[in-house]
Design an enzyme around this catalytic site. Structure first.
Site, PDB file in Angstrom:
ATOM      1  N   THR A 106      -4.238  -9.914  -6.505  1.00  0.00           N
ATOM      2  CA  THR A 106      -2.748  -9.882  -5.681  1.00  0.00           C
ATOM      3  C   THR A 106      -1.888 -10.373  -6.482  1.00  0.00           C
ATOM      4  O   THR A 106      -0.951 -10.235  -7.374  1.00  0.00           O
ATOM      5  CB  THR A 106      -2.101  -8.743  -5.785  1.00  0.00           C
ATOM      6  OG1 THR A 106      -2.064  -9.716  -4.614  1.00  0.00           O
ATOM      7  CG2 THR A 106      -2.813  -7.461  -5.237  1.00  0.00           C
ATOM      8  N   GLU A 146      -8.850 -12.667  -0.058  1.00  0.00           N
ATOM      9  CA  GLU A 146      -8.347 -10.369  -1.108  1.00  0.00           C
ATOM     10  C   GLU A 146      -9.618 -10.903  -1.416  1.00  0.00           C
ATOM     11  O   GLU A 146     -10.099  -9.866  -1.857  1.00  0.00           O
ATOM     12  CB  GLU A 146      -7.233 -11.265  -1.145  1.00  0.00           C
ATOM     13  CG  GLU A 146      -6.820 -10.109  -2.256  1.00  0.00           C
ATOM     14  CD  GLU A 146      -5.526  -9.922  -2.915  1.00  0.00           C
ATOM     15  OE1 GLU A 146      -4.987 -10.651  -2.704  1.00  0.00           O
ATOM     16  OE2 GLU A 146      -5.290  -9.315  -3.843  1.00  0.00           O
ATOM     17  N   CYS A 161      -2.608  -4.499   2.325  1.00  0.00           N
ATOM     18  CA  CYS A 161      -1.019  -4.339   1.474  1.00  0.00           C
ATOM     19  C   CYS A 161      -1.968  -3.322   0.588  1.00  0.00           C
ATOM     20  O   CYS A 161      -2.529  -3.323   0.256  1.00  0.00           O
ATOM     21  CB  CYS A 161      -1.123  -5.308   0.505  1.00  0.00           C
ATOM     22  SG  CYS A 161       0.131  -5.418  -0.446  1.00  0.00           S
ATOM     23  N   ASN A 189       0.278 -17.343  -3.049  1.00  0.00           N
ATOM     24  CA  ASN A 189       0.574 -17.204  -3.540  1.00  0.00           C
ATOM     25  C   ASN A 189       1.822 -18.522  -4.170  1.00  0.00           C
ATOM     26  O   ASN A 189       2.385 -18.088  -4.934  1.00  0.00           O
ATOM     27  CB  ASN A 189       1.243 -15.793  -3.330  1.00  0.00           C
ATOM     28  CG  ASN A 189       2.200 -16.000  -2.413  1.00  0.00           C
ATOM     29  OD1 ASN A 189       2.989 -15.788  -2.542  1.00  0.00           O
ATOM     30  ND2 ASN A 189       1.427 -15.306  -1.349  1.00  0.00           N
ATOM     31  N   SER A 239       4.889 -14.936   1.722  1.00  0.00           N
ATOM     32  CA  SER A 239       4.497 -15.064   2.916  1.00  0.00           C
ATOM     33  C   SER A 239       5.039 -15.931   3.871  1.00  0.00           C
ATOM     34  O   SER A 239       5.082 -16.759   5.250  1.00  0.00           O
ATOM     35  CB  SER A 239       2.854 -15.480   3.699  1.00  0.00           C
ATOM     36  OG  SER A 239       2.644 -16.786   2.587  1.00  0.00           O
ATOM     37  N   CYS A 258       0.690  -7.904  -8.004  1.00  0.00           N
ATOM     38  CA  CYS A 258       1.020  -6.932  -7.544  1.00  0.00           C
ATOM     39  C   CYS A 258       2.666  -7.586  -8.641  1.00  0.00           C
ATOM     40  O   CYS A 258       3.253  -8.690  -8.652  1.00  0.00           O
ATOM     41  CB  CYS A 258       1.144  -6.370  -6.000  1.00  0.00           C
ATOM     42  SG  CYS A 258       2.513  -8.897  -5.556  1.00  0.00           S
ATOM     43  N   SER A 307      -1.442 -21.085   1.434  1.00  0.00           N
ATOM     44  CA  SER A 307      -1.406 -20.284   1.064  1.00  0.00           C
ATOM     45  C   SER A 307      -1.320 -19.799  -0.191  1.00  0.00           C
ATOM     46  O   SER A 307      -0.767 -20.637  -1.641  1.00  0.00           O
ATOM     47  CB  SER A 307       0.270 -19.292   1.439  1.00  0.00           C
ATOM     48  OG  SER A 307       1.031 -18.271   0.268  1.00  0.00           O
ATOM     49  N   HIS A 347      -0.720 -16.536   5.533  1.00  0.00           N
ATOM     50  CA  HIS A 347      -1.156 -17.751   5.469  1.00  0.00           C
ATOM     51  C   HIS A 347       0.310 -17.786   5.369  1.00  0.00           C
ATOM     52  O   HIS A 347       0.291 -18.859   4.452  1.00  0.00           O
ATOM     53  CB  HIS A 347      -1.087 -17.934   3.805  1.00  0.00           C
ATOM     54  CG  HIS A 347      -3.094 -17.554   3.923  1.00  0.00           C
ATOM     55  ND1 HIS A 347      -3.892 -17.410   2.593  1.00  0.00           N
ATOM     56  CD2 HIS A 347      -3.411 -17.352   4.938  1.00  0.00           C
ATOM     57  CE1 HIS A 347      -5.238 -17.636   2.641  1.00  0.00           C
ATOM     58  NE2 HIS A 347      -5.261 -17.286   4.396  1.00  0.00           N
TER      59      HIS A 347
HETATM   60  S1  SF4 Z   1       2.273 -10.281  -2.427  1.00  0.00           S
HETATM   61 FE1  SF4 Z   1       2.733  -9.606  -0.416  1.00  0.00          FE
HETATM   62  S2  SF4 Z   1       3.157  -7.107  -1.604  1.00  0.00           S
HETATM   63 FE2  SF4 Z   1       2.121  -8.165  -2.888  1.00  0.00          FE
HETATM   64  S3  SF4 Z   1      -0.191  -7.818  -2.856  1.00  0.00           S
HETATM   65 FE3  SF4 Z   1       0.335  -9.304  -1.158  1.00  0.00          FE
HETATM   66  S4  SF4 Z   1       1.367  -8.791   0.221  1.00  0.00           S
HETATM   67 FE4  SF4 Z   1       1.055  -7.380  -1.046  1.00  0.00          FE
END
Ligand code: SF4
Length: 276
Positions: A160, A124, A94, A218, A260, A188, A216, A40
């Site tokens: 994650t 995801e 991943c 995250n 990312s 994660c 994205s 992303h």
């Molecule tokens: S943040 Fe990175 S290491 Fe964590 S699950 Fe997503 S792709 Fe995998």
């Protein structure tokens, strides 16, 4: 202005691995497509295209050659259909996401009704849902839990990139309403480390810049975490978006980046801030 970068920021293990797998496939001369954008981050996706890695929006758009499955993972039925079509599948899911898949399957097989903590429309989560048997409940906050739970035996799996605070809030709300609660903490470690170091930095600088794709998940979570401790937080994809007005009266700027976000984008933003 002084810039401080979060201890853990930018590209994670899973993204690095996926980029390497896609680039290796393209270097072999095959037609290579990723099923959806590999990561992303629009700028990174354009750079991949220049190296011969195209994007297929759906399986129908991949007629031959190699199909790369992105870090987010997919419904296993999609991989099966791709192989049936004769495509060479490179699975860049991943390994942390694979663990969430395994946890969902194990809970389903043990007869638990599954709650996925995450964003319902995130790819995801769609993959985890498929591994959970297609009938899980997806919630982003404790308020989203329904009045009637499907069972007194609940198994929780987490996207994650969710925050531990979010997972804890939902688990706390489920505890008094269940007789058997199993939690697979599938957040994660890269996500956790990026969130903790972003929060620590944002708490002691005058302003915070988060670099990463607007699509994205995250990166969005890093923005959220930073905003919880600092009101001056801005999210940019590239240095061009920086606005000097954000830095009036600011002496120290903190910078962090989603898992990312390629290194060049982070260094471009740092250089532009330092020049202001
Ligand atoms: S943040 Fe990175 S290491 Fe964590 S699950 Fe997503 S792709 Fe995998």
């Amino acid at each position: 202005m002084r810039v401080e970068v979060a201890r853990y920021a930018g590209v994670c293990y899973g993204v690095e691995r996926a980029l390497k797998l896609a680039e290796e496939a393209a270097a072999s001369g095959a037609t290579v497509k990723t099923l959806g954008p590999l990561i992303h981050n629009p700028q990174a996706v354009t750079a991949l295209r220049d190296k011969g890695v195209e994007v297929a929006a759906c399986l129908d758009e991949a007629e031959d050659g190699t199909l790369v499955i992105r870090t987010h993972g997919v419904d296993p039925a999609i991989i099966e259909s791709a192989r049936d079509k004769g495509l060479n599948v490179v699975d860049a899911t991943c390994p942390h996401v694979s663990k969430a898949h395994e946890a969902a399957e194990a809970l389903r097989d043990a007869g638990y009704a599954i709650v996925i903590v995450g964003e319902a429309d995130h790819p995801e989560v769609e993959g985890i849902m498929a591994h959970a048997g297609g009938e899980a409940l997806v919630v982003g906050t404790a308020e989203e839990l329904p009045e009637r739970l499907p069972s007194r035996r609940i198994g929780v799996v987490v996207q994650t990139t969710q925050s531990l605070a979010r997972l804890t809030e939902i688990v706390d709300a489920l505890l008094p309403r269940t007789s058997d609660l199993r939690v697979a903490n599938t957040i994660c470690s890269a996500t956790g480390k990026r969130q903790q170091s972003a929060e620590e930095l944002a708490g002691r600088v005058d302003a915070m810049i988060v670099v990463g794709g607007r699509n994205s998940g995250n990166t969005a979570r890093l923005v959220e975490v930073c905003k919880s401790v600092n009101p001056k937080v801005q999210h940019v994809e590239t240095a061009d978006e920086l606005d000097p007005a954000w830095f009036e009266g600011v002496e120290v700027v903190g910078v962090t980046a989603g898992a990312s976000t390629p290194e060049e984008q982070i260094s471009g933003v740092i250089a532009a801030i330092e020049e202001m």
